[in-house]
Design an enzyme around this catalytic site. Structure first.
Site, mmCIF file in Angstrom:
data_model
loop_
_atom_site.group_PDB
_atom_site.id
_atom_site.type_symbol
_atom_site.label_atom_id
_atom_site.label_comp_id
_atom_site.label_asym_id
_atom_site.label_seq_id
_atom_site.Cartn_x
_atom_site.Cartn_y
_atom_site.Cartn_z
ATOM 1 N N GLU A 5 9.927 4.351 7.920
ATOM 2 C CA GLU A 5 9.421 2.973 7.836
ATOM 3 C C GLU A 5 9.642 2.184 9.127
ATOM 4 O O GLU A 5 8.723 1.534 9.616
ATOM 5 C CB GLU A 5 10.036 2.249 6.631
ATOM 6 C CG GLU A 5 9.634 2.843 5.277
ATOM 7 C CD GLU A 5 8.131 2.914 5.062
ATOM 8 O OE1 GLU A 5 7.368 2.319 5.842
ATOM 9 O OE2 GLU A 5 7.711 3.605 4.102
ATOM 10 N N ASN A 56 0.083 7.986 0.392
ATOM 11 C CA ASN A 56 -0.128 9.308 -0.196
ATOM 12 C C ASN A 56 -1.023 10.165 0.700
ATOM 13 O O ASN A 56 -2.027 9.699 1.224
ATOM 14 C CB ASN A 56 -0.812 9.180 -1.553
ATOM 15 C CG ASN A 56 -0.229 8.062 -2.383
ATOM 16 O OD1 ASN A 56 0.927 8.103 -2.728
ATOM 17 N ND2 ASN A 56 -1.032 7.035 -2.641
ATOM 18 N N HIS A 98 -0.768 1.006 9.434
ATOM 19 C CA HIS A 98 0.567 1.451 9.031
ATOM 20 C C HIS A 98 0.476 2.671 8.110
ATOM 21 O O HIS A 98 1.132 3.686 8.356
ATOM 22 C CB HIS A 98 1.278 0.295 8.328
ATOM 23 C CG HIS A 98 2.650 0.625 7.841
ATOM 24 N ND1 HIS A 98 3.788 0.310 8.534
ATOM 25 C CD2 HIS A 98 3.080 1.260 6.719
ATOM 26 C CE1 HIS A 98 4.850 0.723 7.879
ATOM 27 N NE2 HIS A 98 4.446 1.304 6.749
ATOM 28 N N GLU A 99 -0.344 2.580 7.087
ATOM 29 C CA GLU A 99 -0.429 3.703 6.129
ATOM 30 C C GLU A 99 -1.030 4.926 6.815
ATOM 31 O O GLU A 99 -0.597 6.055 6.591
ATOM 32 C CB GLU A 99 -1.244 3.319 4.895
ATOM 33 C CG GLU A 99 -0.768 2.062 4.167
ATOM 34 C CD GLU A 99 0.713 2.032 3.836
ATOM 35 O OE1 GLU A 99 1.322 3.099 3.674
ATOM 36 O OE2 GLU A 99 1.274 0.918 3.784
ATOM 37 N N ALA A 141 0.855 -1.180 0.000
ATOM 38 C CA ALA A 141 0.000 0.000 0.000
ATOM 39 C C ALA A 141 0.892 1.232 0.000
ATOM 40 O O ALA A 141 2.113 1.125 0.141
ATOM 41 C CB ALA A 141 -0.893 0.011 1.239
ATOM 42 N N MET A 142 0.261 2.403 -0.143
ATOM 43 C CA MET A 142 1.042 3.631 -0.215
ATOM 44 C C MET A 142 0.326 4.756 0.515
ATOM 45 O O MET A 142 -0.853 4.991 0.319
ATOM 46 C CB MET A 142 1.263 3.984 -1.702
ATOM 47 C CG MET A 142 2.050 5.250 -1.920
ATOM 48 S SD MET A 142 3.744 5.108 -1.273
ATOM 49 C CE MET A 142 3.998 6.786 -0.756
ATOM 50 N N HIS A 157 1.503 6.686 8.924
ATOM 51 C CA HIS A 157 2.466 7.473 8.141
ATOM 52 C C HIS A 157 2.043 8.947 8.044
ATOM 53 O O HIS A 157 2.878 9.791 7.733
ATOM 54 C CB HIS A 157 2.581 6.915 6.728
ATOM 55 C CG HIS A 157 3.674 5.900 6.527
ATOM 56 N ND1 HIS A 157 4.954 6.070 7.005
ATOM 57 C CD2 HIS A 157 3.684 4.713 5.853
ATOM 58 C CE1 HIS A 157 5.696 5.023 6.644
ATOM 59 N NE2 HIS A 157 4.951 4.185 5.951
#
Ligand code: B3K
Ligand code: ZN
Length: 880
Positions: A327, A272, A304-305, A269-270, A308
């Site tokens: 990370e 953004n 987690h995402e 996943a990311m 961030h």
């Protein structure tokens, strides 16, 4: 004089950017093959930069259509352009607006970096260096800009238009069938956090009110028809938001938080900003298609995402060498979240298992690198278990050293001091040193030294004085580029168990060597002395796995059995069982390899039986104990001249002994466990995990009707966890009914790609000689798709990393197969190919015949005329 490799990026060469881009206005006209991107960049010269200094922007495969400054087309003599860079020879010395128009072909983008299409949906992936595939830019994490994105697309093809930040405007463009949306993100961010999505998507919506009372609209977008599979992800998101407020005091900062699930994605996943894009595997979950592990992964990756947003987005990295800054810290945070949501000891055991099976081998082979690497050729190859998982362990050790209160104070200082910064590890550590008054310079070595330290522990007890002295010696062997290493600061949590299994309160002499129950090992060799111990206690060392090291404590089997029964630290209870099993498996391996007749140790078999039926232990924990060290764990333990077929045989022998000795208990438990209606709770998942293991042991026992029992479980299962567990046992043990169960599974899940991935994986991981041919055949199955990373990983990744004996077949055919696959995929999707080829990373530890066949396969890849930088980097490091 040796010339330096120009393509290597080095930490020591870091220079701040000469120019800054304060604001970015993007206008993206989406079209499958001819997307036009107009970028308006507000640029200014950094104070330290001399006027007239050339400005070079990064590009990657770009086609430039227009370049203007202050509304004027720039004369061709004023700039130089290639697909990979745009240089303005003499930019204005005062702030200026640069307008660039580029043309892209999203549907031809098979690398899945930059703007691409997944099942017709336009989406982006910009970390690490994908934004330069959209427009020319200073594509580096220390250039932070405020983005406004206008997205325009065909309204029928892409009714949903999403961007970073908050939606500020949207509407139809009359008479064209097209529509647009404008998104504005007020938080300055690096280009790697840019995202847009456009497509025909369905969604579920919810709302979250932050601790300070701000309302946030939450949305999860998926392919139409899959909305019902998003509830768990949404629930996980809301719990993550609450947890981050409660545990770290961190609140969400936009009006909208959107998640989009796509089926073609190179990683998990990311993060953004405000628009997380996910591999659908980490969003979609229902009992019919997702296992308990999938539920746990969805929960962890969503968290987690989301986490961030602060550790990564609000505070980002100065350069890619600092990747672990976001990370490692964010993995630590998601691990803590899952521990709070589930069983803390069981989560810790699972995390350590993962660390040892993925990170330790990485650290022991040719791909070893420090948590903060100092050089790279391709940054995408450094999203590794070392940066992520070992990086998280380093943060965990920091917390162990400082204690909860100082750790939290350090985090608070880090967030308040560096909000809006692109920071470094030094800046991070400075916050913790400042709040605690500790000198963390020796601790900082954890970021700089590759390799897994070994600790040898030698206790000596003197009953006459009631003194126990414990000598701990640390060794950190050489790794690529790091031959000689200084001593590290290693926190060793310790306990003492008395003769009746009771916890003894003992502290060592010398208060500076200890923090509560943690010994501070800071010299190569150090002796800690404990008093008031008239009879010899059993030592419990490295409780909770307080440091990512290998511990050599040479306990007697009797002490390990005692620990398994009495240690108040659940992690070490599990560890003692693993140690006992590892020793036994090593003994069996050695005997089998020399052709000696051998049988399994009955004391160990009996001890496992005790755990199995110990109602005082929770089921998830019992499942972890019953789950013997894996083939790769044993290979790591053996270290060199590894012969995988005998590892497999040794495991099978011990499992069969355990299965036969306790067949009745296994059969009974398999019947009684997991009978309630499905809930994804940790307790129920633990029950199902234990049940699955029971079936596995039953299958290798001498029980006559074992095939019928497992087949019935496969048929009657009302959830994916139970169904897949039974199917795996049938296939891997080649029981009667395996083929029918595979066919039934396929018929049931034919339309569901993620469920079919499991069907591919079960077959790819079967430890039998016929598997390689079957894997090859399955590449031609209707549900297999070379362009989908999940499919490729489910079949080929699972074969090469999850089926040690067959991937490393003595005839080398497994290596040849993987080399063929890598060559086939390399030009299409370099990141995927590079990941797959990493399966070779432990080749040097294999016995000579296999090792030379692996080397030949790697050399063949290296000799390819055309090879991506990603794959070449891994292959050459493996061969170095
Ligand atoms: N930051 C992304 C990983 C990007 C990988 C780029 N090759 C996901 C994560 O760690 O949260
Ligand atoms: Zn991350």
């Amino acid at each position: 004089m040796a010339t330096q490799d120009q393509s290597v990026v080095r930490l020591e060469d870091y220079q701040p950017p000469a120019y800054r881009i304060d604001a970015v206005g993007l206008d993206v006209h989406l079209h499958p093959a001819e997307t036009r991107v107009t970028a308006k960049l507000a640029i200014h010269r950094a104070a330290a930069t001399a006027p007239g200094t050339p400005l070079t922007l990064d590009g990657d495969g770009l086609q430039l259509e227009r370049v203007e400054i202050a509304g004027q087309a720039l004369p061709a003599s004023d700039y130089a352009v290639t697909p990979s860079s745009l240089t303005l020879h003499e930019p204005p010395s005062t702030p200026f607006e640069l307008v660039l128009e580029t043309r892209l072909n999203p549907q031809a983008n098979t690398a899945l970096m930059g703007l691409y299409r997944s099942s017709g949906t336009y989406c982006t992936q910009c970390e690490a260096e994908g934004f330069r595939r959209i427009t020319y830019f200073l594509d580096r994490p220390d250039v932070l800009s405020v983005y406004t994105t206008r997205i325009e697309a065909d309204a029928a093809e892409a009714p949903v238009l999403l961007g970073n930040g908050n939606l500020v405007e949207s509407g139809k463009i009359e008479g064209t069938g097209r529509h647009f949306a404008v998104w504005h993100d007020p938080h300055p961010k690096p280009a790697y956090l840019f995202a847009l999505v456009a497509g025909n998507l369905a969604s579920i919506k919810d709302r979250f009110v932050t601790a300070s009372g701000r309302a946030v609209e939450l949305g999860i977008y998926v392919e139409p028809g899959k909305e019902s599979m998003c509830d768990w992800a949404m629930d996980s998101l809301k719990r993550s938001m609450t947890w981050d407020e409660q545990v770290f005091g961190l609140e969400y900062d936009l009006e909208v938080f959107n998640i989009v699930a796509v089926s073609d994605f190179n990683m998990g996943a990311m993060e953004n900003k405000g628009l997380n894009i996910f591999n659908d595997k980490f969003v979609l979950a229902d009992p019919e298609t997702a296992t308990d592990q999938d539920y746990a992964h969805v929960e962890a990756v969503i968290a987690h995402e989301y986490f961030h947003n602060w550790t990564g987005n609000r505070i980002t990295c100065r350069d890619w060498f600092q990747l672990c800054l976001k990370e490692g810290l964010t993995v630590f945070r998601d691990q803590e979240f899952s521990s709070d949501m589930r069983s803390r000891p069981v989560k810790r055991i699972a995390d350590v298992r993962l660390l040892k099976s993925h990170q330790f081998p990485e650290d022991a082979g040719p791909l070893a690198h420090p948590v903060r690497p100092r050089a790279y050729r391709e940054i995408n190859n450094f999203y590794t278990a070392t940066v992520y998982e070992k990086g998280a362990e380093v943060v965990r050790m920091l917390k162990t050293l400082l204690g909860d209160a100082d750790f939290r104070a350090g985090m608070d200082l880090y967030v308040s001091r560096h909000d809006g910064d692109a920071a470094t590890i030094e800046q991070f550590l400075a916050c913790f040193a400042e709040v605690s008054g500790m000198d963390l310079s020796q601790f900082a070595l954890w970021y700089d030294l590759a390799g897994t330290p070994r600790i040898d522990a030698v206790p000596a007890h003197d009953p006459a004085t009631g003194t126990l002295s414990l000598t701990l010696t640390q060794t950190l062997g050489p790794t690529p580029n790091q031959p000689d290493k200084p001593a590290m600061l290693i926190p060793v949590r310790i306990g003492f168990i008395g003769a009746n299994g009771e916890e003894l309160e003992v502290r060592p002499r010398g208060a500076d060597q200890v923090r509560s129950d943690v010994l501070l090992l800071s010299q190569r060799s150090q002796t800690f002395t404990f008093e008031g111990l008239p009879s010899r206690p059993v030592l419990s060392l490295l409780r909770g796995f307080s440091a990512p090291v290998t511990l050599n404590a040479s306990q007697s089997p009797a002490d390990l059995l005692f620990q398994l029964r009495h240690d108040s630290d659940p992690f070490n209870r599990w560890q003692s069982a693993q140690d006992l099993a590892t020793r036994e498996l090593m003994r069996l391996y050695a005997a089998l390899r020399s052709g000696d007749a051998v049988t399994a140790d009955t004391a160990l078999v009996a001890a496992i039986g005790e755990v199995l039926t110990n109602e005082a232990l929770d089921q998830a924990f019992r499942a972890q104990v019953l789950n013997l060290p894996g083939e790769a764990d044993l290979a790591r333990e053996i270290g060199k001249d590894v012969e995988p077929d005998h590892i497999l045989a040794a495991r099978r022998l011990l499992r069969a002994a355990i299965g036969s000795a306790h067949a009745r208990q296994f059969a009974d438990l398999a019947e009684t466990l997991g009978r309630k209606p499905f809930s994804p709770s940790a307790a129920d998942a633990g029950e199902r995990a234990l049940k699955g293991l029971c079936l596995g042991y039953l299958a290798v026992s001498e029980q006559n009707d074992r095939a019928a029992i497992v087949t019935r479980h496969a048929r009657e299962a009302d959830n994916m966890t139970d169904r897949l567990a039974a199917l795996t046992v049938l296939v891997h043990e080649r029981l009667d009914g395996a083929d029918d169960a595979l066919a039934a599974f396929e018929a049931r899940h034919a339309g569901h790609a993620l469920a079919m991935d499991k069907w591919f994986t079960v077959q790819a991981t079967s430890p039998h000689a016929a598997t390689l041919t079957q894997v090859d055949t399955l590449t031609r199955h209707a549900a297999f798709d070379w362009s989908n990373p999940n499919r490729v990983r489910a079949l080929i990744g699972a074969f090469s990393t999850g089926n040690q004996s067959q991937f490393t077949r003595a005839d080398g055919a497994g290596f040849v197969f993987l080399a063929d696959v890598v060559e086939r995929l390399d030009q299409r999707n370099p990141q995927l190919a590079a990941r797959l080829v990493s399966a070779f990373r432990s080749w040097q530890a294999l016995e000579r015949g296999r090792a030379s066949l692996a080397e030949a396969a790697l050399s063949r890849i290296a000799a390819s005329a055309i090879l991506s930088r990603d794959t070449r980097d891994i292959v050459e490091r493996c061969l170095a």
